[in-house]
Motif scaffolding. Structure first.
Motif, PDB file in Angstrom:
ATOM      1  N   ALA A  41       0.819  -1.215   0.000  1.00  0.00           N
ATOM      2  CA  ALA A  41       0.000   0.000   0.000  1.00  0.00           C
ATOM      3  C   ALA A  41       0.855   1.268   0.000  1.00  0.00           C
ATOM      4  N   ILE A  42       2.101   1.156   0.462  1.00  0.00           N
ATOM      5  CA  ILE A  42       2.968   2.344   0.476  1.00  0.00           C
ATOM      6  C   ILE A  42       3.299   2.741  -0.969  1.00  0.00           C
ATOM      7  N   LEU A  43       3.707   1.772  -1.769  1.00  0.00           N
ATOM      8  CA  LEU A  43       4.093   2.108  -3.148  1.00  0.00           C
ATOM      9  C   LEU A  43       2.877   2.405  -4.016  1.00  0.00           C
ATOM     10  N   ARG A  44       1.742   1.809  -3.689  1.00  0.00           N
ATOM     11  CA  ARG A  44       0.511   2.187  -4.410  1.00  0.00           C
ATOM     12  C   ARG A  44       0.164   3.648  -4.082  1.00  0.00           C
TER      13      ARG A  44
ATOM     14  N   LYS B 188      15.690   0.787   1.009  1.00  0.00           N
ATOM     15  CA  LYS B 188      14.262   0.763   0.671  1.00  0.00           C
ATOM     16  C   LYS B 188      13.941  -0.672   0.269  1.00  0.00           C
ATOM     17  N   CYS B 189      13.700  -0.928  -1.011  1.00  0.00           N
ATOM     18  CA  CYS B 189      13.372  -2.303  -1.408  1.00  0.00           C
ATOM     19  C   CYS B 189      13.366  -2.407  -2.929  1.00  0.00           C
ATOM     20  N   ASP B 190      13.413  -3.639  -3.414  1.00  0.00           N
ATOM     21  CA  ASP B 190      13.404  -3.859  -4.863  1.00  0.00           C
ATOM     22  C   ASP B 190      12.106  -3.387  -5.503  1.00  0.00           C
ATOM     23  N   CYS B 191      11.028  -3.443  -4.732  1.00  0.00           N
ATOM     24  CA  CYS B 191       9.740  -2.990  -5.287  1.00  0.00           C
ATOM     25  C   CYS B 191       9.848  -1.515  -5.682  1.00  0.00           C
ATOM     26  N   ALA B 192      10.550  -0.718  -4.873  1.00  0.00           N
ATOM     27  CA  ALA B 192      10.723   0.703  -5.188  1.00  0.00           C
ATOM     28  C   ALA B 192      11.538   0.871  -6.476  1.00  0.00           C
TER      29      ALA B 192
ATOM     30  N   GLY C 142       8.701  -2.474  12.647  1.00  0.00           N
ATOM     31  CA  GLY C 142       8.269  -2.438  11.245  1.00  0.00           C
ATOM     32  C   GLY C 142       8.421  -1.085  10.590  1.00  0.00           C
ATOM     33  N   VAL C 143       7.896  -0.989   9.376  1.00  0.00           N
ATOM     34  CA  VAL C 143       7.888   0.277   8.623  1.00  0.00           C
ATOM     35  C   VAL C 143       6.705   1.111   9.149  1.00  0.00           C
ATOM     36  N   PRO C 144       6.699   2.421   8.908  1.00  0.00           N
ATOM     37  CA  PRO C 144       5.499   3.183   9.276  1.00  0.00           C
ATOM     38  C   PRO C 144       4.298   2.629   8.501  1.00  0.00           C
TER      39      PRO C 144
ATOM     40  N   SER D 155       4.032  -5.878   9.191  1.00  0.00           N
ATOM     41  CA  SER D 155       4.479  -5.622   7.812  1.00  0.00           C
ATOM     42  C   SER D 155       3.279  -5.270   6.960  1.00  0.00           C
ATOM     43  N   GLN D 156       3.550  -4.450   5.947  1.00  0.00           N
ATOM     44  CA  GLN D 156       2.511  -4.172   4.954  1.00  0.00           C
ATOM     45  C   GLN D 156       2.332  -5.443   4.131  1.00  0.00           C
ATOM     46  N   SER D 157       1.100  -5.741   3.762  1.00  0.00           N
ATOM     47  CA  SER D 157       0.869  -6.886   2.873  1.00  0.00           C
ATOM     48  C   SER D 157       1.683  -6.685   1.594  1.00  0.00           C
TER      49      SER D 157
ATOM     50  N   CYS E  99       4.815  -6.924   1.154  1.00  0.00           N
ATOM     51  CA  CYS E  99       6.149  -6.341   1.344  1.00  0.00           C
ATOM     52  C   CYS E  99       7.150  -7.460   1.586  1.00  0.00           C
ATOM     53  N   ALA E 100       8.344  -7.317   0.987  1.00  0.00           N
ATOM     54  CA  ALA E 100       9.394  -8.330   1.182  1.00  0.00           C
ATOM     55  C   ALA E 100       9.814  -8.426   2.650  1.00  0.00           C
ATOM     56  N   LYS E 101       9.645  -7.326   3.387  1.00  0.00           N
ATOM     57  CA  LYS E 101      10.036  -7.337   4.796  1.00  0.00           C
ATOM     58  C   LYS E 101       9.130  -8.232   5.639  1.00  0.00           C
ATOM     59  N   SER E 102       8.032  -8.730   5.062  1.00  0.00           N
ATOM     60  CA  SER E 102       7.156  -9.622   5.847  1.00  0.00           C
ATOM     61  C   SER E 102       7.914 -10.901   6.206  1.00  0.00           C
TER      62      SER E 102
END
Ligand code: SF4
Length: 250
Positions: free
Chosen positions: A52-55, A77-81, A149-151, A198-200, A202-205
């Motif tokens: 949801a963060i990147l959306r 950050k992450c690969d998704c970014a 976790g992340v915000p 974790s955000q759904s 997200c790799a950090k899950s």
């Protein structure tokens, strides 16, 4: 003259933030909701099975008038970014500058460890991304609970926590201005009950789940765009069963 409007995604390196502050740019944190539009509008450009963060980043970019974007695509950050950077580049006429923040000078984590409403702590940490100054030197408190976790996209999940909750994980790295510090990100306190969030999608899950499995009193929690009553009920039940007094006196 109107200030230059610069969108940021993640935590760009301190040198970038310093340059933007010196040039009196208006910094807009695209990770946070900035426009009142349905997040589903972003699904034209980014699949719904994305965090949801990147959306939110894509939704903001669709409707904000931006002169430039800095997006951190490194280990902070992450690969998704990294992939979202390509989408932003294609959809915007403004330049999209990819950064890799490997800053390793620790600024400290007084906000994460002080007594304050958890909501206000998260507001203060996320606002700090737009500044080059360290946080005020706040007194640390003895923690009675932890949030790792992340915000979250939806801050309403923070309501049930006592003011003596310490923040861990990537949010702590944010305050420390070392977003790629994996050692700090994996630091936990085994003596207090902790929620591993974790955000759904997200790799950090994987990391949240792993750390929760190893922790003696943990709740692993995964939430999408909005937290909903069931997530809040899980947190309340977990804190209650762990014997954590909630509210300002907690
Ligand atoms: S929540 Fe996870 S996937 Fe989404 S931007 Fe943050 S690190 Fe990346």
């Amino acid at each position: 003259m109107a200030p230059i409007r610069v969108g940021i995604v993640g935590v760009p390196p301190l040198d970038v933030i310093r340059e933007l502050c010196e040039a009196d740019c208006r910094i807009l944190d695209l990770d946070e909701p900035q426009v009142h539009k349905s997040i589903d509008l972003s699904s034209e450009l980014l699949p719904r099975v994305y965090c949801a963060i990147l959306r939110t980043v894509v939704l903001n970019a669709m409707f904000l008038d931006l002169d430039r974007v800095y997006i951190d695509v490194g280990p902070g950050k992450c690969d998704c970014a990294l992939h979202v950077a390509s989408i932003l580049e294609e959809m915007l006429t403004a330049p999209v500058i990819r950064t890799t923040n490997l800053d390793n000078q620790p600024f400290g984590t007084p906000i994460c460890r002080t007594r304050m409403k958890l909501f206000d702590k998260f507001m203060a940490v996320t606002a700090g991304v737009r500044s080059v100054k360290p946080a005020d030197n706040l007194e640390p408190c003895t923690p009675t609970a932890g949030f790792w976790g992340v915000p979250p996209r939806d801050f309403s999940i923070l309501e049930a926590f006592p003011d003596t909750t310490h923040i861990y994980g990537w949010t702590r790295c944010m305050e420390n201005k070392t977003p790629a510090d994996l050692e700090l990100e994996t630091h936990v306190n085994p003596d207090i009950p902790m929620v591993f969030f974790s955000q759904s999608f997200c790799a950090k899950s994987a990391l949240a789940h792993h750390l929760a499995r190893l922790h003696p009193r943990a709740l692993f929690l995964d939430c999408d765009v909005t937290a909903g009553n069931s997530a809040r009920a899980k947190i309340e039940a977990f804190l209650e069963l762990s014997g954590v007094p909630t509210g300002p006196e907690g």
